[in-house]
Each structure stands twice: as C-alpha cells, then as structure tokens.
Write a protein that holds these residues in place. Sequence first.
Motif, PDB file in Angstrom:
ATOM      1  N   GLN A 120     -11.650  35.601  15.546  1.00 15.60           N
ATOM      2  CA  GLN A 120     -11.456  34.273  14.970  1.00 15.60           C
ATOM      3  C   GLN A 120      -9.968  33.925  14.893  1.00 15.60           C
ATOM      4  O   GLN A 120      -9.583  32.772  15.141  1.00 15.60           O
ATOM      5  CB  GLN A 120     -12.121  34.205  13.594  1.00 15.60           C
ATOM      6  N   SER A 162     -14.032  24.603  11.840  1.00 11.76           N
ATOM      7  CA  SER A 162     -14.226  26.050  12.000  1.00 11.76           C
ATOM      8  C   SER A 162     -12.894  26.778  12.098  1.00 11.76           C
ATOM      9  O   SER A 162     -12.706  27.836  11.479  1.00 11.76           O
ATOM     10  CB  SER A 162     -15.084  26.338  13.236  1.00 11.76           C
ATOM     11  N   PHE A 166     -11.429  29.850   9.969  1.00 12.42           N
ATOM     12  CA  PHE A 166     -11.012  31.103  10.598  1.00 12.42           C
ATOM     13  C   PHE A 166      -9.593  31.509  10.214  1.00 12.42           C
ATOM     14  O   PHE A 166      -9.295  32.707  10.136  1.00 12.42           O
ATOM     15  CB  PHE A 166     -11.034  30.977  12.129  1.00 12.42           C
ATOM     16  N   LYS A 225     -18.730  35.745  11.522  1.00 14.10           N
ATOM     17  CA  LYS A 225     -18.384  36.178  10.168  1.00 14.10           C
ATOM     18  C   LYS A 225     -18.792  37.621   9.902  1.00 14.10           C
ATOM     19  O   LYS A 225     -18.161  38.336   9.121  1.00 14.10           O
ATOM     20  CB  LYS A 225     -19.053  35.235   9.162  1.00 14.10           C
ATOM     21  N   ASN A 256     -18.425  28.379   9.308  1.00 12.74           N
ATOM     22  CA  ASN A 256     -18.360  29.791   9.680  1.00 12.74           C
ATOM     23  C   ASN A 256     -19.615  30.475   9.157  1.00 12.74           C
ATOM     24  O   ASN A 256     -19.576  31.176   8.147  1.00 12.74           O
ATOM     25  CB  ASN A 256     -17.099  30.438   9.110  1.00 12.74           C
TER      26      ASN A 256
END
Length: 326
Positions: A120, A162, A166, A225, A256
């Motif tokens: 990520q 997202s 991250f 995740k 996420n």
Amino acid sequence: MTFAKKALVFGSLAVLGVGAAATAQTALNGAGATFPAPFYQRAFADLAAGGGTRVNYQSVGSGAGVRQFIAGTVDFGATDEPISAADAAKVSRGVVQFPTVGGTIAIAFNQPGCNLRLTQRQAADIFLGVINDWKQLGCKPGRISVVHRSDGSGTTFAFTNSLSSFSPAWKSRVGEGKAVKWPVGVGGKGNEGVAGIIQNTPGSIGYLNQAFVKGRIRAAAVQNKAGKFVLPNLKSGAAALNNIKLNSMLAGEEPNPAGADSYPIATLTWVLAYRKGNGAKASSIRAAMTHLLSPAAQGKADDLGYVPLRGAILNSARKAIANIGS
C-alpha cells in the motif's frame, strides 16, 4: 469488437435501440461516470433490442454528470462518488440515488516483463513521485510515467480515498477528491483516456476500472489490509464490497476493506434520478433503471469487468426505484 473495447475507443457512449415499442417520447438521456460506461452500454443496448426504452448515455465523467443532473439537462445522472448534501440541496425536484453495479479500480501498467506486486505504501509513493524508476519495484530499470484523470472523476475520488487510507504522507500532501493536485504525471480524460495513454506508453502506470485492463495493460496485485497481495477480479471485488454499509441515501464507501480475499480499492457506482418532475417519462425511467438491476443485466457484469450487486445492497437499490415519480 466487444462492448468493452468500444468503450475504450469512444469518449462518449450513445446507445439507441430500434425496437418498435421505443418512440421518441420514451427516449432517455443520461450522462456521467465513465467507470460504468461499458456496463451501461451493454444493458441499455439489450433493453432497446428487446423493444424497451431507448437510452442515450454520455460518459462525460462523474463531475460533469452531477453538474448536468443539477442543471436538469438530463433524465438521470451517474457518479462514482455519491452526491454531496450541498449538491443534493440544489435539486428542487429531489434526488433518488441508488447503486447500480460495483467494480475494482486497478493500478494498471504497461511495462513488459514486469510482474507487479505493490504494498500500500508503494502504491501511494508511485503517485507521489517518490518511486519514479521501475527498478525500485523490482522490474527492469526505466522511468515510470504516471497517468491520472484530467477531469472531475468519481473514480479519482475512490482511488485517492484509498491512497489516503494507505499513506499518511498522501493524505497530508494530496488528500482525496474528484480532482486533486497531482504531484506527478499526465492526465487523460475519462477511464478511456487514461487507458489509451497507458496502452500506447511503455513504462506507464495509472488507475482505471478493471473493465479497461486489456491489450498491453496489466493490473498490479495490491496488498490488502490483511497483508495479502490480490488482483482485481470478481472474487476480490465482491469481498471488498461486502464491507460497504449504505446510509439513508444509499451512499457508502470503504477505502481499505478488511478480509484476506478483499481487493483494497473497490467502489460502487450510482445513478441519480429525480424524485418528481419526470412527467410522462417516469415509467420509462423506472423501467430502464429496473433493467440495470435485473438478473439479466447483473448477470453480465462479471464478463464486462464489474462486480454484480447482491443481497441487501441490490434489494435496497431496487426499492429506491419506486421513488422515481412523475
């Protein structure tokens, strides 16, 4: 040429049926998100071919679609980011919002010989410009050319949302939105435009709906995740969408998602219809929207690169259609 390929070639999609039952009076005009355009094209073409309502859908981007919906120049809008309370308040005819299909946002690239697996943090660092050479990702050396959307886009909102989840660095420096100040890269209009640039530019990387991953374009496996590296597909997209909880406006997001099988960048896409003021078109609008959520249309979603709706989300969407009045 497949329907999805046509979506790459044409910046806007017009689907006009030839059924005898469809007349000029029942033709509908919609505009908005490019993300679901191949799905809408196929569904509306099938509807018209069966003698149903003709629908002309222009894939102009979520931002433009919401603006046209607020202005009242279309029969319905489409967006990958739910309409804001402030924008909804501008619509005197009232808003009926509901999801129509799901999808994954691929980190898509054109780098021959590279089997890309991204953490990520790496995903965010590419679009921050911190990672700028393919050798930093374990691939053959060469400059990374970043591609992003140039227009206001719900796909951009979901993607940057997202990245904010991250990476604290991304969240503080760029943040999330339909349009952001990109640290690096060149812009393309719509998913089609981004796909076209990636397709024609070796060494490039960008983000787009999984439906546009084809030809020279490949999708990276992205760490979720739970720490697993997963590719965008039906299974990983469905696992991700199962984490989304909808509010009273049927809006919801999960930037996420949890779960070992979940792809970490997934989103729903929504139609915006008017609660009143539809006049004689009301029944045609309800019929067209009901078709989008039908087993026939949803059953083709996976083949087109989307995640079909299931369970509570699908049931809530179908119930919302009844609120589209005349």
